[in-house]
Motif scaffolding. Structure first.
Motif, short mmCIF file in Angstrom:
data_model
loop_
_atom_site.label_atom_id
_atom_site.label_comp_id
_atom_site.label_asym_id
_atom_site.label_seq_id
_atom_site.Cartn_x
_atom_site.Cartn_y
_atom_site.Cartn_z
N ASP A 226 -14.36 0.12 -15.23
CA ASP A 226 -15.53 -0.11 -14.39
C ASP A 226 -15.29 0.24 -12.94
N PRO A 230 -21.27 3.32 -13.38
CA PRO A 230 -21.83 3.30 -14.74
C PRO A 230 -22.43 4.63 -15.19
N THR A 236 -18.84 -0.47 -20.69
CA THR A 236 -17.95 -1.52 -20.20
C THR A 236 -18.75 -2.81 -20.08
N THR A 238 -18.76 -5.23 -17.64
CA THR A 238 -19.23 -5.72 -16.34
C THR A 238 -19.47 -4.53 -15.41
N PRO A 239 -20.46 -3.69 -15.69
CA PRO A 239 -20.71 -2.51 -14.87
C PRO A 239 -21.23 -2.89 -13.48
N GLU A 268 -10.94 -2.46 -20.44
CA GLU A 268 -12.36 -2.79 -20.35
C GLU A 268 -13.31 -1.71 -20.90
N THR A 279 -17.51 7.21 -21.77
CA THR A 279 -16.59 6.21 -21.22
C THR A 279 -15.21 6.33 -21.87
#
Length: 301
Positions: A226, A230, A236, A238-239, A268, A279
């Motif tokens: 992160d 994003p 992930t 907790t972006p 993460e 990602t």
């Protein structure tokens, strides 16, 4: 017709087929996912990163002209964890990491970094420098009442003397944070480069700042995916908007040749929230960039 499709690679990271834990470099998945505080799913991160790494096996590094697969390297599969038990899992991870000479850990949540640092600091006999790429400081004393959640590994690492905070630099920080945690972090001597500051610097200038903080001693790289915006890493838990682009993070790592890294983790990645595997591919590529640095340093030695 039961064989693998022609485009498949062996299931190890970069298609690595060796499994011996005694290799000079060891890749291991650490699928711990019980201390997350928003969206869960990082237990599936190691498998997703390995799958995405198939994009990196059809040539050598285009800048360094090395192939990380030429290292004495093995992928030993997944570390065992204690289901539902954070302290028990941390103890298990530390014991397994202690057997690895130079570990590249694929997470899993960021809480895994604490036992990895415990094992490495114990092996080296002292604290490490730390490059921590993240949207969050991860120096909270606890997360929602949990002392060992994924937002607290570096609070404990500093308190336990696993890292030297004067040789610790955090890159990409931009999440909401209470002032007491921020002041405690800065007060320990940690260098913080915010997300906006990191983007205003060129990768070369950022790398030079990292070098200055880390110095010449042993260091560790902990990369929370992160750290990236994003737009580049949606998968992930907790972006936070305003992060680095993937090319900026790649440019930073490529310029850290000669830093005495003794291990790294990539954490993460939560595939359930990913889109088009971008990602996982970013995570796999950044780990590959790290291993390319190791191959380059071995070539120079």
């Amino acid at each position: 017709m039961a064989g693998p499709p022609t485009f498949a690679t062996p299931p190890g990271f970069l298609g690595i087929e060796r499994r011996e834990a005694g290799a000079a470099y060891v890749v291991a998945g650490v699928p711990m996912d019980i201390g997350t505080t928003n969206r869960a799913g990082t237990r599936d991160g190691p498998a997703a990163i390995r799958r995405a790494s198939r994009m990196l096996v059809d040539g050598v590094h285009p800048t360094h002209w090395v192939d990380p697969r030429d290292l004495d390297i093995a992928d030993i599969g997944e570390f065992a964890i204690a289901l539902g038990d954070i302290p028990g899992s941390l103890a298990l991870i530390e014991r397994q990491a202690a057997a690895c000479r130079h570990l590249v850990a694929l997470g899993g949540e960021h809480g895994i970094t604490l036992p990895l640092l415990r094992a490495l600091s114990k092996r080296l006999g002292g604290p490490l420098g730390l490059l921590h790429c993240d949207a969050h400081v991860d120096t909270w004393a606890d997360n929602f009442g949990q002392a060992y959640a994924h937002g607290s590994p570096f609070y404990h690492a500093i308190r336990e003397g696993l890292v030297d905070p004067r040789r610790m630099i955090q890159v990409g920080i931009r999440s909401p944070v209470d002032r007491a945690t921020w002041d405690w972090t800065i007060g320990q001597g940690v260098t913080v480069v915010t997300g906006q500051e990191a983007q205003e610097l060129s990768p070369a200038a950022l790398a030079e700042r990292v070098r200055t903080v880390l110095g010449g001693g042993p260091a560790y790289l902990s990369f929370d995916i992160d750290c990236l915006d994003p737009a580049h890493a949606p998968g992930t838990g907790t972006p936070e908007i305003g992060g680095l682009a993937s090319w900026q993070a790649q440019g930073l790592i490529r310029r850290l040749r000669g830093v005495d890294f003794r291990g790294m983790d990539m954490v993460e990645v939560s595939p359930a929230h990913d889109h088009g595997e971008i990602t996982a591919l970013a995570a796999a590529t950044l780990a590959w960039e790290y291993l390319a640095l190791q191959a380059l340093d071995r070539q120079d030695s």
